[in-house]
Write an enzyme that holds these catalytic residues in place. Structure first.
Site, PDB file in Angstrom:
ATOM      1  N   TYR A 186       0.865  -1.191   0.000  1.00 30.75           N
ATOM      2  CA  TYR A 186       0.000   0.000   0.000  1.00 30.75           C
ATOM      3  C   TYR A 186       0.895   1.232   0.000  1.00 30.75           C
ATOM      4  CZ  TYR A 186      -3.297   3.539   1.758  1.00 30.75           C
ATOM      5  OH  TYR A 186      -4.057   4.668   1.912  1.00 30.75           O
TER       6      TYR A 186
ATOM      7  N   ASP B 149       9.269   2.651  -1.061  1.00 32.63           N
ATOM      8  CA  ASP B 149       8.299   3.310  -0.180  1.00 32.63           C
ATOM      9  C   ASP B 149       8.683   2.915   1.255  1.00 32.63           C
ATOM     10  OD1 ASP B 149       4.655   3.364   0.139  1.00 32.63           O
ATOM     11  OD2 ASP B 149       6.280   4.053   1.457  1.00 32.63           O
TER      12      ASP B 149
ATOM     13  N   LYS C 240       5.350   9.265   8.388  1.00 31.60           N
ATOM     14  CA  LYS C 240       5.222   8.749   9.755  1.00 31.60           C
ATOM     15  C   LYS C 240       6.323   9.260  10.688  1.00 31.60           C
ATOM     16  CE  LYS C 240       2.683   4.786   7.952  1.00 31.60           C
ATOM     17  NZ  LYS C 240       1.327   4.802   8.491  1.00 31.60           N
TER      18      LYS C 240
HETATM   19  P1  KE4 Z   1      -0.330   8.428   4.565  1.00 35.96           P
HETATM   20  O1  KE4 Z   1      -0.865   9.178   3.359  1.00 35.96           O
HETATM   21  O2  KE4 Z   1      -1.406   7.643   5.282  1.00 35.96           O
HETATM   22  O3  KE4 Z   1       0.487   9.335   5.505  1.00 35.96           O
HETATM   23  O4  KE4 Z   1       0.724   7.362   4.055  1.00 35.96           O
HETATM   24  C1  KE4 Z   1       0.328   6.413   3.093  1.00 35.96           C
HETATM   25  C2  KE4 Z   1       1.254   5.214   3.170  1.00 35.96           C
HETATM   26  C3  KE4 Z   1       2.252   5.095   2.235  1.00 35.96           C
HETATM   27  N1  KE4 Z   1       3.109   4.037   2.247  1.00 35.96           N
HETATM   28  C4  KE4 Z   1       3.014   3.077   3.200  1.00 35.96           C
HETATM   29  C5  KE4 Z   1       3.982   1.932   3.184  1.00 35.96           C
HETATM   30  C6  KE4 Z   1       2.008   3.158   4.193  1.00 35.96           C
HETATM   31  O5  KE4 Z   1       1.917   2.181   5.135  1.00 35.96           O
HETATM   32  C7  KE4 Z   1       1.108   4.246   4.193  1.00 35.96           C
HETATM   33  C8  KE4 Z   1      -0.003   4.391   5.224  1.00 35.96           C
HETATM   34  N2  KE4 Z   1      -0.083   3.333   6.177  1.00 35.96           N
HETATM   35  C9  KE4 Z   1      -1.402   3.116   6.791  1.00 35.96           C
HETATM   36  C10 KE4 Z   1      -1.315   1.918   7.731  1.00 35.96           C
HETATM   37  N3  KE4 Z   1      -0.977   0.733   7.072  1.00 35.96           N
HETATM   38  C11 KE4 Z   1      -1.870   4.342   7.512  1.00 35.96           C
HETATM   39  C12 KE4 Z   1      -3.084   4.105   8.384  1.00 35.96           C
HETATM   40  C13 KE4 Z   1      -4.324   4.648   7.747  1.00 35.96           C
HETATM   41  O6  KE4 Z   1      -4.515   4.473   6.525  1.00 35.96           O
HETATM   42  O7  KE4 Z   1      -5.137   5.245   8.504  1.00 35.96           O
END
Ligand code: KE4
Length: 423
Positions: free
Chosen positions: A143, A237, A265
């Site tokens: 993701y 990523d 993060k």
């Molecule tokens: P954000 O746009 O949520 O800050 O980041 C997206 C993203 C990009 N790449 C990786 C590997 C990620 O895990 C994420 C976001 N992770 C999720 C949890 N698996 C965030 C939690 C959520 O969606 O509320």
């Protein structure tokens, strides 16, 4: 008697889609009413009914130093008293960028944004501009945030053209994204060859969005080699793995140099910061230095950057050693609890990222992750919540530990797991 969280859920659903501002928080995968969190400190959080939990979500990774760390609060307060943001360059953004450049081997220049989604979306745009190619390859189960080109899943048939993984994503966009199986070099090669030349391959070097799935030995090296040979950029990523598994992230841990790296993060320490970085000539394609447009009102916000910089400052060699010790202790305790309960489950871990999978012996890719027993996980989740342990509300997420987790917290989690696995 309705408790405070359920009352808040009822109000939230009236004014916010699904009652949450990010879907995973709704607990759809595990059932029951989500806890509304009121406050947190260290390894613990308290919900709206003042129930206390040891936290294994840590805001989905950013709070590697623990909740409300005094050093981070001091930095944020100090920055905020000088103003919340200016829409103008500030010294703190430069300091954070310098820290990232110093820490991450492949990053010479970095653009700060406000989310991981923006970071990966921008990395794709840079790669397309740099290579003058449109196709990209992503991996099933990885993701990368919710931008259209990355909300794609494997289409049917050998074409490996992607199809939308969300309503509202045009098929024409998805067709430009091919999807391959993680940890499978042949699938990667096939995806690269199944159409016009590819601009970039994007992957999580340690998959953590299908649960924690480490790269098989040699996989990342092979991906680096075949993308190089195909003239495709390699985008790591590291939104989760960055500053999590090592100061230089998974690329330091495995000794691989990607062309572009996405961060998020931890670099924001709990406040909204994302970042995309790489070689100078690639990053100088970004406006105003180059022709690739990218912008953001809150990009590099000084208060958010101060939380990130203060957090990165706490991540010393000793800190990573302590995280490794606590995480290994937890994994061993969980494995022992699984064995004593005679439950079919397995623990996969890289550093302070781990997942307890039910109903499988090992998970190497999304196909195998999809065979895990999500009903068993949901029951386990609810049993753990009742015992004061707050897990990610999905089988396909990583458990996150922090510097605030110690032997006492491991004991509480493992004892909770022993009882929950027996139940
Ligand atoms: P954000 O746009 O949520 O800050 O980041 C997206 C993203 C990009 N790449 C990786 C590997 C990620 O895990 C994420 C976001 N992770 C999720 C949890 N698996 C965030 C939690 C959520 O969606 O509320």
């Amino acid at each position: 008697m309705q408790n405070a969280s359920s009352k808040l859920t009822a109000r939230a659903i009236d004014v916010i889609p699904g009652g949450v501002n990010s879907p995973v928080r709704a607990w759809k995968a595990v059932g029951g009413n989500p806890c509304f969190v009121n406050r947190a400190r260290g390894a613990y959080l308290w919900d709206a009914d003042d129930n206390c939990y040891v936290d294994l979500v840590c805001e989905w990774g950013p709070l590697i130093a623990g909740h409300a760390h005094p050093e981070v609060l001091r930095a944020v307060t100090e920055a905020a008293t000088r103003g919340l943001g200016f829409g103008a360059p500030t010294a703190i953004e430069v300091q954070l960028a310098e820290h990232i450049v110093d820490a991450v081997p492949s990053i010479q220049k970095v653009r700060l944004v406000t989310s991981g989604t923006e970071a990966t979306m921008t990395a794709i745009r840079i790669a397309r501009a740099a290579t003058k190619r449109d196709r990209i390859v992503k991996l099933a189960g990885c993701y990368h945030g919710h931008s259209d080109p990355l909300l794609v899943r494997a289409g049917s048939g050998a074409a490996t053209f992607g199809i939308p993984d969300s309503a509202g994503v045009p098929a024409e966009i998805s067709r430009l994204t091919s999807v391959a199986e993680y940890n499978d070099v042949h699938a990667m090669r096939a995806a690269l060859e199944a159409g016009p030349p590819v601009a970039a391959v994007i992957l999580e070097p340690i998959a953590a969005n299908m649960g924690v799935v480490p790269p098989l030995p040699g996989y990342l090296e092979e991906v680096r080699r075949i993308t190089q040979a195909a003239g495709a950029l390699l985008i790591f990523d590291e939104v989760i793995s960055g500053f999590r598994v090592a100061r230089g992230g998974a690329q330091e841990l495995y000794g691989i140099s990607p062309d572009l790296t996405c961060l998020g993060k931890i670099v924001g320490g709990g406040l909204p910061v994302g970042a995309v970085g790489g070689r100078g000539e690639l990053m100088d394609l970004l406006a105003p230095a180059g022709p690739v447009y990218q912008a953001g009102t809150l990009s590099g916000n000084p208060v958010a950057c101060s939380a990130g910089l203060a957090t990165l400052g706490l991540l010393t060699g000793e800190a990573y050693a302590a995280l490794e010790k606590t995480s290994a202790l937890l994994a061993d305790g969980l494995r022992d609890a699984i064995a004593s309960a005679g439950v079919h489950a397995t623990v996969q871990r890289v550093g302070s990222l781990l997942t307890l999978f039910f109903g499988v012996d090992q998970v190497r890719n999304f196909t195998e992750a999809s065979t895990s027993d999500t009903v068993a996980f949901a029951r386990f989740f609810r049993a753990m919540i009742e015992r004061g342990v707050y897990l990610p509300p999905s089988q396909f997420e990583a458990w996150f530990l922090s510097l605030a987790h110690g032997a006492a917290e491991v004991e509480r989690i493992v004892e909770g797991a022993r009882a929950a696995l027996r139940a």
